[in-house]
Design a protein around this motif. Structure first.
Motif, PDB file in Angstrom:
ATOM      1  N   SER A  12      37.645  41.483  49.586  1.00  0.00           N
ATOM      2  CA  SER A  12      37.199  42.052  50.862  1.00  0.00           C
ATOM      3  C   SER A  12      38.275  42.831  51.607  1.00  0.00           C
ATOM      4  CB  SER A  12      36.652  40.944  51.761  1.00  0.00           C
ATOM      5  OG  SER A  12      37.678  40.027  52.080  1.00  0.00           O
ATOM      6  N   VAL A  13      39.542  42.611  51.287  1.00  0.00           N
ATOM      7  CA  VAL A  13      40.613  43.385  51.926  1.00  0.00           C
ATOM      8  C   VAL A  13      41.085  44.541  51.046  1.00  0.00           C
ATOM      9  CG1 VAL A  13      41.417  41.522  53.436  1.00  0.00           C
ATOM     10  CG2 VAL A  13      42.388  41.760  51.164  1.00  0.00           C
ATOM     11  N   GLY A  14      40.425  44.734  49.916  1.00  0.00           N
ATOM     12  CA  GLY A  14      40.720  45.878  49.068  1.00  0.00           C
ATOM     13  C   GLY A  14      41.731  45.641  47.969  1.00  0.00           C
ATOM     14  N   ASN A  15      42.217  44.428  47.831  1.00  0.00           N
ATOM     15  CA  ASN A  15      43.160  44.122  46.755  1.00  0.00           C
ATOM     16  C   ASN A  15      42.432  44.059  45.416  1.00  0.00           C
ATOM     17  OD1 ASN A  15      45.278  43.857  48.604  1.00  0.00           O
ATOM     18  ND2 ASN A  15      44.907  41.683  48.857  1.00  0.00           N
ATOM     19  N   VAL A  16      43.084  44.548  44.376  1.00  0.00           N
ATOM     20  CA  VAL A  16      42.524  44.478  43.036  1.00  0.00           C
ATOM     21  C   VAL A  16      42.815  43.093  42.468  1.00  0.00           C
ATOM     22  CG1 VAL A  16      42.636  45.410  40.696  1.00  0.00           C
ATOM     23  CG2 VAL A  16      42.789  46.944  42.673  1.00  0.00           C
ATOM     24  N   VAL A  17      41.790  42.455  41.910  1.00  0.00           N
ATOM     25  CA  VAL A  17      41.909  41.124  41.317  1.00  0.00           C
ATOM     26  C   VAL A  17      41.543  41.234  39.844  1.00  0.00           C
ATOM     27  CG1 VAL A  17      41.082  38.745  41.406  1.00  0.00           C
ATOM     28  CG2 VAL A  17      41.238  40.086  43.515  1.00  0.00           C
ATOM     29  N   VAL A  18      42.387  40.656  38.979  1.00  0.00           N
ATOM     30  CA  VAL A  18      42.172  40.734  37.534  1.00  0.00           C
ATOM     31  C   VAL A  18      42.241  39.326  36.947  1.00  0.00           C
ATOM     32  CG1 VAL A  18      43.006  41.687  35.351  1.00  0.00           C
ATOM     33  CG2 VAL A  18      43.265  43.014  37.460  1.00  0.00           C
ATOM     34  N   PHE A  19      41.234  38.971  36.165  1.00  0.00           N
ATOM     35  CA  PHE A  19      41.194  37.698  35.442  1.00  0.00           C
ATOM     36  C   PHE A  19      40.890  37.979  33.980  1.00  0.00           C
ATOM     37  CE2 PHE A  19      39.869  35.869  39.592  1.00  0.00           C
ATOM     38  CZ  PHE A  19      40.747  34.810  39.663  1.00  0.00           C
ATOM     39  N   LEU A  20      41.316  37.095  33.105  1.00  0.00           N
ATOM     40  CA  LEU A  20      40.770  37.124  31.758  1.00  0.00           C
ATOM     41  C   LEU A  20      39.271  36.888  31.880  1.00  0.00           C
ATOM     42  CD1 LEU A  20      43.330  35.047  29.658  1.00  0.00           C
ATOM     43  CD2 LEU A  20      42.867  37.493  29.498  1.00  0.00           C
ATOM     44  N   ASP A  21      38.493  37.566  31.094  1.00  0.00           N
ATOM     45  CA  ASP A  21      37.039  37.472  31.200  1.00  0.00           C
ATOM     46  C   ASP A  21      36.529  36.234  30.474  1.00  0.00           C
ATOM     47  OD1 ASP A  21      34.469  38.108  31.874  1.00  0.00           O
ATOM     48  OD2 ASP A  21      34.205  39.592  30.294  1.00  0.00           O
ATOM     49  N   LEU A  30      33.162  35.718  32.530  1.00  0.00           N
ATOM     50  CA  LEU A  30      33.014  35.794  33.980  1.00  0.00           C
ATOM     51  C   LEU A  30      32.308  37.068  34.401  1.00  0.00           C
ATOM     52  CD1 LEU A  30      36.534  34.506  35.066  1.00  0.00           C
ATOM     53  CD2 LEU A  30      34.369  33.259  35.159  1.00  0.00           C
ATOM     54  N   SER A  31      32.394  38.107  33.599  1.00  0.00           N
ATOM     55  CA  SER A  31      31.769  39.389  33.932  1.00  0.00           C
ATOM     56  C   SER A  31      30.243  39.316  33.914  1.00  0.00           C
ATOM     57  CB  SER A  31      32.242  40.475  32.973  1.00  0.00           C
ATOM     58  OG  SER A  31      31.900  40.140  31.636  1.00  0.00           O
ATOM     59  N   LEU A  32      29.685  38.223  33.423  1.00  0.00           N
ATOM     60  CA  LEU A  32      28.232  38.072  33.399  1.00  0.00           C
ATOM     61  C   LEU A  32      27.655  37.613  34.731  1.00  0.00           C
ATOM     62  CD1 LEU A  32      27.773  36.409  29.907  1.00  0.00           C
ATOM     63  CD2 LEU A  32      27.443  38.817  30.532  1.00  0.00           C
ATOM     64  N   ASP A  33      28.523  37.253  35.673  1.00  0.00           N
ATOM     65  CA  ASP A  33      28.026  36.805  36.978  1.00  0.00           C
ATOM     66  C   ASP A  33      28.491  37.777  38.046  1.00  0.00           C
ATOM     67  OD1 ASP A  33      26.837  35.192  39.018  1.00  0.00           O
ATOM     68  OD2 ASP A  33      27.241  33.406  37.831  1.00  0.00           O
ATOM     69  N   ILE A  40      35.034  35.157  41.985  1.00  0.00           N
ATOM     70  CA  ILE A  40      34.111  35.481  40.903  1.00  0.00           C
ATOM     71  C   ILE A  40      33.524  34.173  40.391  1.00  0.00           C
ATOM     72  CG2 ILE A  40      35.840  35.516  39.051  1.00  0.00           C
ATOM     73  CD1 ILE A  40      34.097  38.095  38.149  1.00  0.00           C
ATOM     74  N   ARG A  41      32.216  34.172  40.153  1.00  0.00           N
ATOM     75  CA  ARG A  41      31.539  32.940  39.740  1.00  0.00           C
ATOM     76  C   ARG A  41      31.383  32.895  38.227  1.00  0.00           C
ATOM     77  NH1 ARG A  41      26.308  31.465  42.924  1.00  0.00           N
ATOM     78  NH2 ARG A  41      25.521  32.210  40.945  1.00  0.00           N
ATOM     79  N   CYS A  42      31.443  31.682  37.705  1.00  0.00           N
ATOM     80  CA  CYS A  42      31.167  31.462  36.285  1.00  0.00           C
ATOM     81  C   CYS A  42      29.656  31.392  36.101  1.00  0.00           C
ATOM     82  CB  CYS A  42      31.804  30.162  35.817  1.00  0.00           C
ATOM     83  SG  CYS A  42      31.318  29.708  34.135  1.00  0.00           S
ATOM     84  N   PRO A  43      29.097  32.128  35.130  1.00  0.00           N
ATOM     85  CA  PRO A  43      27.653  32.120  34.942  1.00  0.00           C
ATOM     86  C   PRO A  43      27.103  30.778  34.443  1.00  0.00           C
ATOM     87  CG  PRO A  43      28.703  33.366  33.197  1.00  0.00           C
ATOM     88  CD  PRO A  43      29.765  33.029  34.192  1.00  0.00           C
ATOM     89  N   CYS A  44      27.926  29.961  33.853  1.00  0.00           N
ATOM     90  CA  CYS A  44      27.448  28.662  33.332  1.00  0.00           C
ATOM     91  C   CYS A  44      27.593  27.546  34.353  1.00  0.00           C
ATOM     92  CB  CYS A  44      28.231  28.283  32.076  1.00  0.00           C
ATOM     93  SG  CYS A  44      27.867  29.325  30.676  1.00  0.00           S
ATOM     94  N   SER A  45      28.787  27.359  34.845  1.00  0.00           N
ATOM     95  CA  SER A  45      29.056  26.209  35.701  1.00  0.00           C
ATOM     96  C   SER A  45      28.905  26.521  37.181  1.00  0.00           C
ATOM     97  CB  SER A  45      30.476  25.706  35.453  1.00  0.00           C
ATOM     98  OG  SER A  45      31.418  26.680  35.852  1.00  0.00           O
TER      99      SER A  45
END
Length: 51
Positions: A12-21, A30-33, A40-45
């Protein structure tokens, strides 16, 4: 970084966030949710990974 997939979004403040998918708990992509409350939400849990 080769042969690895990432999920990238802006919080929300414009920072780029990167996670392993990959959820650490279930291994789901994670890209499925979606991003919700700057997490970022996990689509399973439905666990949220904070940014």
């Amino acid at each position: 970084m080769l042969n690895q997939e990432f999920v990238v979004y802006r919080n929300s403040v414009g920072n780029v966030v990167v996670f392993l998918d990959q959820c650490l708990h279930r291994g789901a992509a994670l890209s499925l949710d979606r991003v919700e409350n700057n997490c970022i939400r996990c689509p399973c849990s439905r666990n949220q990974q904070p940014s």
